[in-house]
Scaffold this motif. Structure first.
Motif, PDB file in Angstrom:
ATOM      1  N   LYS A  83      -0.986  -0.389   7.283  1.00 19.22           N
ATOM      2  CA  LYS A  83      -1.914  -1.260   8.025  1.00 19.22           C
ATOM      3  C   LYS A  83      -2.055  -2.616   7.323  1.00 19.22           C
ATOM      4  O   LYS A  83      -2.093  -3.672   7.973  1.00 19.22           O
ATOM      5  N   ARG A 136      -8.830  -4.800  11.126  1.00 23.92           N
ATOM      6  CA  ARG A 136      -8.550  -3.419  11.529  1.00 23.92           C
ATOM      7  C   ARG A 136      -8.049  -2.583  10.350  1.00 23.92           C
ATOM      8  O   ARG A 136      -8.378  -1.403  10.228  1.00 23.92           O
ATOM      9  N   TYR A 181      -9.961   0.699   9.097  1.00 27.18           N
ATOM     10  CA  TYR A 181      -9.219   1.962   9.057  1.00 27.18           C
ATOM     11  C   TYR A 181      -9.366   2.612   7.688  1.00 27.18           C
ATOM     12  O   TYR A 181      -9.678   3.807   7.576  1.00 27.18           O
TER      13      TYR A 181
END
Length: 309
Positions: free
Chosen positions: A216, A289, A293
Motif C-alpha cells: 500500500k 488509504r 489500512y
C-alpha cells in the motif's frame, strides 16, 4: 583420435494401445439320461465363463490411468488447455474428440474428490493457515462472456499444503465462515473485511500481513515521497530482524524472542507515527488509504512477534 560432438535431441512420449485379452470358455452341456417316463430332457444351453475385467478408472471408457493423468497434468501443471493437447495428439495420429476428453476430465475429477477432501482435512487440522481469495475469469453461458469470480486459497504454512475452494465464484463472508467453521488456530489474511469476524471467535488468532501493508505504501510513492520512504524504511527493519534470525539459524522460540526484543519496539513507534502522520496526508489519496489500512490492522500486524513461525 576422434572428434566427439554431442547433440541434444528429443523423442516424444509414447502413446500406445494396451490390449486386454480375456478368453471365453463354454462349459459343455450335460446330456441327461431318459427319465422314468422315458422322456429325454432338452440339453441345457452351454454356460459361458470369462475372466473378470481389470479395474479401470472410468466405466465404459477406453482411457487408461496414464492417459488421464497425462491430460490433467498437462492442463494444470504445464497450463496446456485441452484443445491444444488434442492438436498435439492429432499430430502423432491419435484423434480424440473434445467431448470425449471433457468426459474423461469430469470422471477423473470425481475420482480425485476423496483425495481433495482429505487434503482439505489435513490443512484445516493444522494450527497456522493463510487464507486469500483471488479473481478468476469464468465463462457465463447466458451472457456469452467471462465474468469475474473468486477462488479461495487455504494454505498450511508449515506443511506447505494448499487447497482451493470455489463457491459459485462468491467472495461473500458466508463462504469463509462456512469454510473455517470448525477451525482452531492462527489465520493470516489481508485486510478484507470478511475476515474481521474471527477477531471475536474463541480459539482463533487473526494475523495480518506486512507484505500487503508495505505494498500500500509502495503504491503511494509518487504522491508522498518523504512519508512513504520513511514508512518503507521502518518496515524494512522488521525484515532485517528476520534476516538476522536466518543468519543465526534460530529456532521458532528463539526467533519469537528476537522479534519481541528488536522488532516489537520499532512497531510500537511506527504505529504512533502512522497515527500522527495521518492528518498530514492528502485526504482520500493513496497515502491516506495506506495509513488507514495499516492503522486499522495494526493489532493483527504486530501479533507475528508472538510466534516464531
Amino acid at each position: 583420435g576422434e572428434e566427439v560432438t554431442e547433440i541434444l535431441e528429443h523423442k516424444p512420449g509414447e502413446t500406445y494401445v494396451r490390449r486386454i485379452e480375456r478368453p471365453k470358455y463354454a462349459i459343455k452341456p450335460i446330456v441327461v439320461e431318459e427319465n422314468a417316463e422315458n422322456e429325454q430332457n432338452e440339453e441345457e444351453a452351454p454356460a459361458i465363463r470369462v475372466a473378470p475385467m481389470l479395474l479401470l478408472p472410468l466405466p465404459r471408457s477406453n482411457a487408461g490411468p496414464s492417459m488421464l493423468a497425462e491430460l490433467i497434468m498437462n492442463k494444470y501443471f504445464y497450463h496446456l488447455p485441452f484443445h491444444r493437447q488434442i492438436s498435439m495428439f492429432k499430430m502423432i495420429g491419435v484423434r480424440l474428440p473434445a467431448s470425449t476428453v471433457n468426459g474423461w476430465f469430469q470422471g477423473s475429477s470425481d475420482l480425485l474428490r476423496a483425495l481433495y477432501n482429505r487434503l482439505k482435512e489435513k490443512v484445516l487440522e493444522t494450527d497456522y493457515i493463510q487464507v486469500d481469495e483471488s479473481t478468476i475469469p469464468v465463462i457465463n453461458n447466458q451472457k456469452h462472456k467471462t465474468t469475474k469470480a473468486y477462488l479461495w486459497m487455504v494454505r498450511s504454512v508449515m506443511d506447505n499444503l494448499i487447497f482451493f475452494h470455489y463457491d459459485k465464484g462468491s467472495r461473500a463472508q458466508r463462504v469463509v465462515v462456512d469454510l473455517l467453521k470448525d477451525y482452531q488456530g492462527a489465520v493470516q489474511t489481508d485486510g478484507y473485511e470478511a475476515y474481521s469476524i474471527y477477531e471475536r471467535k474463541k480459539g482463533v488468532l487473526l494475523l495480518g500481513c506486512w507484505a500487503h501493508a508495505r505494498r500500500k505504501f509502495s503504491e503511494s510513492l509518487a504522491e508522498d515521497k518523504t512519508g512513504v520512504e520513511y514508512a518503507l524504511a521502518q518496515i524494512a527493519k522488521f525484515y532485517q530482524v528476520e534476516k538476522m534470525a536466518d543468519e543465526q539459524e534460530l529456532d521458532h522460540e528463539q526467533r519469537a524472542e528476537l522479534r519481541k526484543r528488536l522488532a516489537y519496539p520499532i512497531m510500537r513507534a511506527f504505529e504512533k507515527w502512522v497515527e500522527e502522520y495521518y492528518p498530514k496526508a492528502l485526504p482520500g489519496g493513496r497515502m491516506s488509504r495506506a495509513l488507514a489500512y495499516t492503522y486499522n490492522l495494526f493489532m493483527r500486524l504486530s501479533r507475528y512477534h508472538l510466534d516464531g513461525r
